[in-house]
Scaffold this motif. Sequence first.
Motif, PDB file in Angstrom:
ATOM      1  N   ILE A 109       0.835  -1.207   0.000  1.00  0.00           N
ATOM      2  CA  ILE A 109       0.000   0.000   0.000  1.00  0.00           C
ATOM      3  C   ILE A 109       0.867   1.252   0.000  1.00  0.00           C
ATOM      4  O   ILE A 109       0.565   2.250  -0.672  1.00  0.00           O
ATOM      5  CB  ILE A 109      -0.939  -0.014   1.220  1.00  0.00           C
ATOM      6  N   GLN A 110       2.019   1.165   0.709  1.00  0.00           N
ATOM      7  CA  GLN A 110       2.922   2.318   0.760  1.00  0.00           C
ATOM      8  C   GLN A 110       3.480   2.629  -0.617  1.00  0.00           C
ATOM      9  O   GLN A 110       3.732   3.790  -0.946  1.00  0.00           O
ATOM     10  CB  GLN A 110       4.053   2.034   1.754  1.00  0.00           C
ATOM     11  N   THR A 111       3.654   1.589  -1.436  1.00  0.00           N
ATOM     12  CA  THR A 111       4.124   1.786  -2.817  1.00  0.00           C
ATOM     13  C   THR A 111       3.152   2.678  -3.587  1.00  0.00           C
ATOM     14  O   THR A 111       3.559   3.599  -4.295  1.00  0.00           O
ATOM     15  CB  THR A 111       4.246   0.440  -3.527  1.00  0.00           C
ATOM     16  N   LEU A 112       1.846   2.417  -3.401  1.00  0.00           N
ATOM     17  CA  LEU A 112       0.827   3.222  -4.083  1.00  0.00           C
ATOM     18  C   LEU A 112       0.833   4.657  -3.541  1.00  0.00           C
ATOM     19  O   LEU A 112       0.730   5.625  -4.314  1.00  0.00           O
ATOM     20  CB  LEU A 112      -0.555   2.582  -3.875  1.00  0.00           C
ATOM     21  N   LYS A 113       0.999   4.795  -2.233  1.00  0.00           N
ATOM     22  CA  LYS A 113       1.037   6.132  -1.638  1.00  0.00           C
ATOM     23  C   LYS A 113       2.207   6.949  -2.183  1.00  0.00           C
ATOM     24  O   LYS A 113       2.066   8.121  -2.560  1.00  0.00           O
ATOM     25  CB  LYS A 113       1.174   6.032  -0.099  1.00  0.00           C
ATOM     26  N   VAL A 140     -12.648  26.140  -3.047  1.00  0.00           N
ATOM     27  CA  VAL A 140     -13.088  24.784  -3.388  1.00  0.00           C
ATOM     28  C   VAL A 140     -11.858  23.884  -3.524  1.00  0.00           C
ATOM     29  O   VAL A 140     -10.965  24.150  -4.334  1.00  0.00           O
ATOM     30  CB  VAL A 140     -13.899  24.776  -4.698  1.00  0.00           C
ATOM     31  N   LEU A 141     -11.809  22.845  -2.704  1.00  0.00           N
ATOM     32  CA  LEU A 141     -10.695  21.892  -2.723  1.00  0.00           C
ATOM     33  C   LEU A 141     -11.132  20.577  -3.373  1.00  0.00           C
ATOM     34  O   LEU A 141     -12.317  20.233  -3.349  1.00  0.00           O
ATOM     35  CB  LEU A 141     -10.202  21.623  -1.294  1.00  0.00           C
ATOM     36  N   PHE A 142     -10.141  19.847  -3.929  1.00  0.00           N
ATOM     37  CA  PHE A 142     -10.441  18.585  -4.615  1.00  0.00           C
ATOM     38  C   PHE A 142      -9.460  17.516  -4.134  1.00  0.00           C
ATOM     39  O   PHE A 142      -8.291  17.812  -3.855  1.00  0.00           O
ATOM     40  CB  PHE A 142     -10.301  18.775  -6.127  1.00  0.00           C
ATOM     41  N   LYS A 143      -9.965  16.289  -4.056  1.00  0.00           N
ATOM     42  CA  LYS A 143      -9.046  15.179  -3.794  1.00  0.00           C
ATOM     43  C   LYS A 143      -9.585  13.897  -4.429  1.00  0.00           C
ATOM     44  O   LYS A 143     -10.800  13.720  -4.580  1.00  0.00           O
ATOM     45  CB  LYS A 143      -8.830  14.977  -2.305  1.00  0.00           C
ATOM     46  N   ARG A 144      -8.618  13.055  -4.844  1.00  0.00           N
ATOM     47  CA  ARG A 144      -8.955  11.708  -5.333  1.00  0.00           C
ATOM     48  C   ARG A 144      -8.366  10.712  -4.346  1.00  0.00           C
ATOM     49  O   ARG A 144      -7.243  10.860  -3.891  1.00  0.00           O
ATOM     50  CB  ARG A 144      -8.373  11.470  -6.730  1.00  0.00           C
ATOM     51  N   SER A 145      -9.148   9.702  -4.029  1.00  0.00           N
ATOM     52  CA  SER A 145      -8.681   8.682  -3.082  1.00  0.00           C
ATOM     53  C   SER A 145      -9.162   7.313  -3.521  1.00  0.00           C
ATOM     54  O   SER A 145     -10.118   7.180  -4.302  1.00  0.00           O
ATOM     55  CB  SER A 145      -9.201   8.998  -1.669  1.00  0.00           C
ATOM     56  N   ALA A 146      -8.479   6.301  -3.013  1.00  0.00           N
ATOM     57  CA  ALA A 146      -8.875   4.912  -3.248  1.00  0.00           C
ATOM     58  C   ALA A 146      -9.623   4.420  -2.021  1.00  0.00           C
ATOM     59  O   ALA A 146      -9.148   4.575  -0.891  1.00  0.00           O
ATOM     60  CB  ALA A 146      -7.660   4.045  -3.508  1.00  0.00           C
ATOM     61  N   SER A 147     -10.798   3.829  -2.239  1.00  0.00           N
ATOM     62  CA  SER A 147     -11.605   3.370  -1.107  1.00  0.00           C
ATOM     63  C   SER A 147     -11.673   1.847  -1.024  1.00  0.00           C
ATOM     64  O   SER A 147     -12.072   1.300  -0.001  1.00  0.00           O
ATOM     65  CB  SER A 147     -13.020   3.932  -1.210  1.00  0.00           C
ATOM     66  N   LEU A 148     -11.284   1.144  -2.114  1.00  0.00           N
ATOM     67  CA  LEU A 148     -11.344  -0.332  -2.110  1.00  0.00           C
ATOM     68  C   LEU A 148     -10.264  -0.878  -3.048  1.00  0.00           C
ATOM     69  O   LEU A 148     -10.126  -0.421  -4.188  1.00  0.00           O
ATOM     70  CB  LEU A 148     -12.713  -0.810  -2.596  1.00  0.00           C
ATOM     71  N   ILE A 149      -9.466  -1.862  -2.546  1.00  0.00           N
ATOM     72  CA  ILE A 149      -8.526  -2.626  -3.390  1.00  0.00           C
ATOM     73  C   ILE A 149      -8.732  -4.098  -3.024  1.00  0.00           C
ATOM     74  O   ILE A 149      -8.529  -4.500  -1.868  1.00  0.00           O
ATOM     75  CB  ILE A 149      -7.074  -2.213  -3.153  1.00  0.00           C
ATOM     76  N   LEU A 150      -9.115  -4.904  -4.020  1.00  0.00           N
ATOM     77  CA  LEU A 150      -9.464  -6.315  -3.785  1.00  0.00           C
ATOM     78  C   LEU A 150      -8.747  -7.191  -4.809  1.00  0.00           C
ATOM     79  O   LEU A 150      -8.776  -6.914  -6.013  1.00  0.00           O
ATOM     80  CB  LEU A 150     -10.977  -6.492  -3.919  1.00  0.00           C
ATOM     81  N   PHE A 151      -8.080  -8.235  -4.320  1.00  0.00           N
ATOM     82  CA  PHE A 151      -7.409  -9.210  -5.191  1.00  0.00           C
ATOM     83  C   PHE A 151      -8.266 -10.473  -5.266  1.00  0.00           C
ATOM     84  O   PHE A 151      -8.731 -10.977  -4.239  1.00  0.00           O
ATOM     85  CB  PHE A 151      -6.031  -9.599  -4.645  1.00  0.00           C
ATOM     86  N   THR A 152      -8.466 -11.001  -6.490  1.00  0.00           N
ATOM     87  CA  THR A 152      -9.184 -12.261  -6.687  1.00  0.00           C
ATOM     88  C   THR A 152      -8.245 -13.211  -7.438  1.00  0.00           C
ATOM     89  O   THR A 152      -7.788 -12.902  -8.550  1.00  0.00           O
ATOM     90  CB  THR A 152     -10.459 -12.049  -7.512  1.00  0.00           C
ATOM     91  N   ASN A 165     -15.158   1.293   3.812  1.00  0.00           N
ATOM     92  CA  ASN A 165     -15.932   1.605   5.027  1.00  0.00           C
ATOM     93  C   ASN A 165     -15.310   1.043   6.296  1.00  0.00           C
ATOM     94  O   ASN A 165     -15.889   1.180   7.374  1.00  0.00           O
ATOM     95  CB  ASN A 165     -17.381   1.111   4.910  1.00  0.00           C
ATOM     96  N   GLU A 166     -14.154   0.384   6.170  1.00  0.00           N
ATOM     97  CA  GLU A 166     -13.451  -0.124   7.353  1.00  0.00           C
ATOM     98  C   GLU A 166     -12.088   0.548   7.500  1.00  0.00           C
ATOM     99  O   GLU A 166     -11.772   1.086   8.559  1.00  0.00           O
ATOM    100  CB  GLU A 166     -13.291  -1.650   7.278  1.00  0.00           C
ATOM    101  N   ASP A 167     -11.313   0.506   6.415  1.00  0.00           N
ATOM    102  CA  ASP A 167     -10.028   1.195   6.417  1.00  0.00           C
ATOM    103  C   ASP A 167     -10.211   2.630   5.932  1.00  0.00           C
ATOM    104  O   ASP A 167     -11.100   2.907   5.116  1.00  0.00           O
ATOM    105  CB  ASP A 167      -9.034   0.476   5.492  1.00  0.00           C
ATOM    106  N   PRO A 168      -9.360   3.554   6.426  1.00  0.00           N
ATOM    107  CA  PRO A 168      -9.428   4.927   5.913  1.00  0.00           C
ATOM    108  C   PRO A 168      -9.127   4.960   4.420  1.00  0.00           C
ATOM    109  O   PRO A 168      -8.322   4.158   3.913  1.00  0.00           O
ATOM    110  CB  PRO A 168      -8.341   5.660   6.708  1.00  0.00           C
ATOM    111  N   ASP A 169      -9.809   5.856   3.710  1.00  0.00           N
ATOM    112  CA  ASP A 169      -9.537   6.001   2.288  1.00  0.00           C
ATOM    113  C   ASP A 169      -8.064   6.358   2.070  1.00  0.00           C
ATOM    114  O   ASP A 169      -7.453   7.065   2.876  1.00  0.00           O
ATOM    115  CB  ASP A 169     -10.404   7.103   1.677  1.00  0.00           C
ATOM    116  N   LEU A 170      -7.501   5.879   0.982  1.00  0.00           N
ATOM    117  CA  LEU A 170      -6.106   6.110   0.663  1.00  0.00           C
ATOM    118  C   LEU A 170      -6.005   7.343  -0.234  1.00  0.00           C
ATOM    119  O   LEU A 170      -6.457   7.342  -1.380  1.00  0.00           O
ATOM    120  CB  LEU A 170      -5.524   4.883  -0.045  1.00  0.00           C
TER     121      LEU A 170
END
Length: 492
Positions: A109-113, A140-152, A165-170
């Motif tokens: 996850i730190q790699t993505l950050k 007016v401020l803007f931000k993009r974040s990741a809210s879900l990353i799932l591996f199948t 909804n469990e982990d803070p948005d990235l």
Amino acid sequence: MTTVNNKLTPKAAFTQFTHLWYIVAMQIKSKTLIAGAIFTLIALTAMQGYLIFNTYDLRKNNFAVESRMTIGSIVQNPYVDSISWAYRTEFVDKIPEYRKGQINKKALIQTLKNAAKESNNGFLDYFKEGAEHFGLHENVLFKRSASLILFTYENGETETILAENEDPDLFLLGTDFPVDEGYLINAWNWSFDKGFTNASGHLETVVITYRASLYMKIIDWDSIMLKKLLLLLFVAFLLFVFIITLVTYSIRNLLKIKRISEIKTDFINNITHELKTPLATLSIATKTLTNKYAKDDKAISDEAIATINRQNKRLQNLIDQVVDNSLGYNHINLQLEPVLLSEFIDEVCDDFSLTLPQRIQLLRVLEPSDTPILIDKFFISTAIINILNNAVKFEGTVIKVELKTIEAYSVITISDNGIGISKKNKKLIFDKFYRLSEKNKHDYKGLGLGLYYCSQIIKAHHGIIDVESKEKQGSTFFLKIPTNHGKENLTG
């Protein structure tokens, strides 16, 4: 001695009854009108507040929609997509190391950050230029974040790298702020396959499900809306002040007209009452004089003629009182002469005390006068006697007259221990035809001209008249006469 029968006739009783009902109806009508005006004012104020609130809410929603559309115009382009693709690619390239156990989930996850952070500075410069170009508000401020990353994985197993909804948005791009302080602009899922050779040397494929969200935050929202609605609020405020002024002015005029109507009606009734007795006596005396027995009896004739003369004089005095006491100070012609005020007031009190009952005390504390003051003796004595008469009429048993020199004024103070004057009536006692009353009942006779006339006399002398009083504690009147008034005319 001739007597007058004051018993009310049925017609007079009906007239008084009708007048009473008229007064009650007027009071009810005026109270209804005032209540209606106040209710209308409250209703209009509530409607105006409701409309302003709705306008505020509408403008707020429009501003939010416009800001979202502007942000969309800025970030939805190939350049921003290339930035997103770059940091996502670095993240995906680290998945084989994660599957082989070379790095843990936190490092992945730190790699993505880190990759997003390296791209963010360039994005912020681009976003600032775009905001200026499209006219996006600086707050007016803007931000993009990741809210879900799932591996199948191929065996159907799933692994949650970032739980929604469990982990803070990235946080990825823009300006970071808590999600609950912003507005969600858009959210979408991105899914793709990543093939790699695992630790066993076999080819493995993982499906990555990635959800990104766009958020907007508006700083100091109320200040922005206030600036946008400033003109509207100013106009609404002016209208509100205008309505308040109009309603207040209307109510004051209504009360003034009502009071004038009551004063006029009361004065007519009072003067009618005052005229009834001499007129009735004149009628009886005239009938007596024309009676055949009176013609043969000189004593009866003389008594009737004397009665007619007395009542005629009384009527003339009553008319003169109304005419003279109704004069304004501009119409009073003063005959000024130099007077030692202490000696003059002492003489006036001497004359007045001759008519006083023994139960009433008249006290004097007069500062000796060394310098004459220019006054009209007749009018000043009239003013003093009017106030002294009022003190007696309104149940004063101890009356005190004082004279002092305060600065440029000679101050005549007349105090008593009578019934006093209420705070409400203090403002009105110097009005023409006003009489002290309680619930439309006048317990003290008079035309309501005495204190008005006093005030006009003092004003004609360029002086000041004032009163201090409390109910059941007596009253104190102050007659302030300038010591130098008229001297220039006398010497000239």
